[in-house]
Each structure stands twice: as C-alpha cells, then as structure tokens.
Design an enzyme around this catalytic site. Sequence first.
Site, PDB file in Angstrom:
ATOM      1  N   ARG A 165     -37.593   3.317  -3.748  1.00  0.00           N
ATOM      2  CA  ARG A 165     -36.432   2.863  -2.999  1.00  0.00           C
ATOM      3  C   ARG A 165     -35.485   2.874  -4.395  1.00  0.00           C
ATOM      4  NH1 ARG A 165     -35.393   0.977   1.779  1.00  0.00           N
ATOM      5  NH2 ARG A 165     -37.454   0.712   2.935  1.00  0.00           N
ATOM      6  N   ARG A 212     -29.085   1.592  -2.130  1.00  0.00           N
ATOM      7  CA  ARG A 212     -28.093   0.459  -2.197  1.00  0.00           C
ATOM      8  C   ARG A 212     -27.994  -0.036  -3.603  1.00  0.00           C
ATOM      9  NH1 ARG A 212     -30.315  -2.506   2.817  1.00  0.00           N
ATOM     10  NH2 ARG A 212     -31.868  -1.484   1.776  1.00  0.00           N
ATOM     11  N   ARG A 227     -21.999   6.555   1.005  1.00  0.00           N
ATOM     12  CA  ARG A 227     -22.457   5.685   2.106  1.00  0.00           C
ATOM     13  C   ARG A 227     -21.301   5.418   3.097  1.00  0.00           C
ATOM     14  NH1 ARG A 227     -23.833   3.430   6.027  1.00  0.00           N
ATOM     15  NH2 ARG A 227     -25.647   2.081   6.578  1.00  0.00           N
ATOM     16  N   ASP A 254     -36.162   8.869   5.192  1.00  0.00           N
ATOM     17  CA  ASP A 254     -36.839   7.808   5.663  1.00  0.00           C
ATOM     18  C   ASP A 254     -38.122   8.111   6.385  1.00  0.00           C
ATOM     19  OD1 ASP A 254     -35.737   4.531   5.672  1.00  0.00           O
ATOM     20  OD2 ASP A 254     -37.180   5.166   7.443  1.00  0.00           O
TER      21      ASP A 254
END
Length: 340
Positions: A26, A30, A39, A76
């Site tokens: 990941r 974010r 985003r 994803d």
Amino acid sequence: MQLKNDLILRAAKGEITERTPVWLMRQAGRILPEYRKIRAKLSGFKELVETPELAAEVTLQPVDLLDVDAAIIFSDILVVPEAMGLTYQMLEKKGPYFPKTLKTIQDLDQLHIIEGDELTYVYDAIKIVKAELNSRVPLIGFAGAPWTIFSYMVEGGGSKTFSEARKFLIQQPQLAHQVLELITKSTLNYLKRQVAAGADLVQIFDSWAGILSPSQYREFSLPYIEQIVRSLETVPVTVFAKGAYFAMKDMNNLSCQTIGLDWNMDIQKAKRLLADKTLQGNLDPAILYGDKNQIEKATDQMMKQFIGHPHIANLGHGVYPDTHPDQVKIFIEAVKKFNS
Ligand code: CP3
C-alpha cells in the site's frame, strides 16, 4: 532491458543480496499528499484506477518520493470480481460495497471468466509505468487470492466475522469450489496479461486467509493459489496470506519462491518451516507511529532475525493511511543502512 536495481528480483529468486531490498504494501496511496492531491480532483477511487495515465503517475510517486526498491501497480484486487460481473463501489471512508452478491447457484449466471480485454486499463497503466521507470526498479503486478475474492463476492464488502462467506463454505461447499475455480481461471489470465504488459514479479494477496480453519484453508484456498503460481512460470511470485501461521508447512510446498509474513508471524519459526523460501516482511505497521528511535530499533531487530535467509523487507501488512511519509522514510533508510 537490464534493470538498474534488480535487488528484489534476485531476492525473490532465493538469493541473499548484498543489501536487503525494501518496499511497502500500500505504498501508493493515501500516505502521500501528492496522491491525495490527484485523488481530490477526481470523481472517486475508481476513476483513478481506470485512467491509465493517472494510475501510472501514482504508481511512480513512491519510487520518486520514498526511494523504494520496487513499484507496485496502482489498482485494486476488486477489479477482478468486477470484470467477472459483480461491480463494486468504493464508498468514501467506508470501503468497498458490492450491490449484487453471490448467494445461490442462480447467481452464478452473473459471472464469467476473464479471458479478453476486460482489464485493459490495468495493462495500459503497466506499460506506461514501465516506460517511465526506464528500468530504475522492477514493477510488481498483483491480484487477490481466489479465497479472498470469493469472500468479497459473497459478503458484498468488508466484514468483522466474514460469517456469510464462511456460511457458504459450510452450506454449499461444491458451489464454493465452482466459484473458486472461475475466480482462479480469471486471475491466472489476468496475471499473465500483467506479465505480458511488463510486470517483473507478481504478488498474490490472501488478506482473509486467517479467518479459515487450517483444514478449510487447505481445501478452499491453497489449491487455488497453487494452480495460479504453478502456471506463472516466467516471473517470481510472492504469496502473502495474512494470518495463515497455521499453514506455513503447507506453504513451503507452494510452487512460488517468496512468502510474505505478517507481523504476528514468528520469524524464527517461519525460517524453519519455510526453509526453502525467500521471506518478505514483517514489521508491525503500527511501529511507524513511533519516533525515529523506536522505528530504527524495531527495524534493526527485525532485520537481524532474517540474517542468513533470503529476505525482502516490508511491513507485515499495508501501511496505515494516516502514517506520515517521514516515518516511512525512516523505516526505508533503516533497512538500507542495516549491515548484517
Ligand atoms: O500501493 C499499493 O499497494 C497498490 C495499490 C493497492 C490498493 N489496494 C489501492 C487502494 C493494492 C495492492 C490493494 C490491494 C487490496 N485491496 C487488498 C489486499 C491488501 C490488503 O490490504 O490486505 C484488499 C483487501 C483490497 C480491498 C480494498 N480496497 C479495501 C478493503 C479498501 C478500503 C479500505 C482502504 O484501505 O481504504 C480499498 C480501497 C483502496 N485500495 C484504497 C487504495 C489506495 C483507498 C481508496 C482511496 O484512495 O480512496
């Protein structure tokens, strides 16, 4: 073309490398303000995933900003159930939601095996990333393990207990096998296309491995993972099965070279039971909430335990989204400075 930094590829083939390669699950996402900026301009997560130029851009961000030894394609695991017929929504602050789920044999009519160009946006993103990386570091492709994808198809989203998915295994085991077979074939076709587009290695995420009993894991997950890894002959494969400490012995028999460890897994035990494998992991992602000294100390302790065993440094699960990028950099630097 010859890669300038092929540490992770060599480690993933079983070599003890001169320096341990490091990346983070990941890492694209974010934690980076640069990601959040891109985003924020879009309608949502899926627009980012489905626009190859933008997916490529956020894939490259951690390579440029964090100096990791590999890129992982921004996508994803849920694009697979979607391409098979069950679309998902990514709800802000809630996570994935599938309006239609799998409950009975009739629901199988909604599904098809991915065989064609359903996921071209991923392959296009991979091609752009490869061109822009210009051989700096390898690119990791990925997919969910069939069991984990099955769980989402049945539950329709995340769950505390995954009791719907586990109910399905108890009440309709034959149907579960049928669905797992369809997911396996789809995933294999999908990963082969990722490799053809340029992925240098592949990781399979079995995020919900830990909710099955050992015998269920042997029946409903491992054989399907094995089918996939056995057929991916041209690139190294990593299997990360979160919570599957009970299956280490079985995982040593998988036809892949690298096994990812989560932070609950005992490194000494893993080295013994997975003696033939390269090990990836496994710092507790929560350590990155600590100060510099804590992060360096914990990283050194982790690194020491892997001495003499082929190793790829990583966290024991995805980096938490509210982790400060400076904390991530301390971890990466600590791995790079580590001298066995
Ligand atoms: O950097 C990378 O690792 C590449 C990108 C990546 C994402 N998801 C992007 C993402 C990868 C490898 C995944 C894998 C994934 N997705 C897994 C397996 C790994 C794991 O964590 O166990 C799972 C279970 C999913 C399903 C998923 N996607 C959930 C449950 C959620 C919601 C929770 C969350 O983390 O937000 C997502 C959303 C998601 N996938 C985001 C990102 C960057 C956040 C969405 C956003 O930016 O709005």
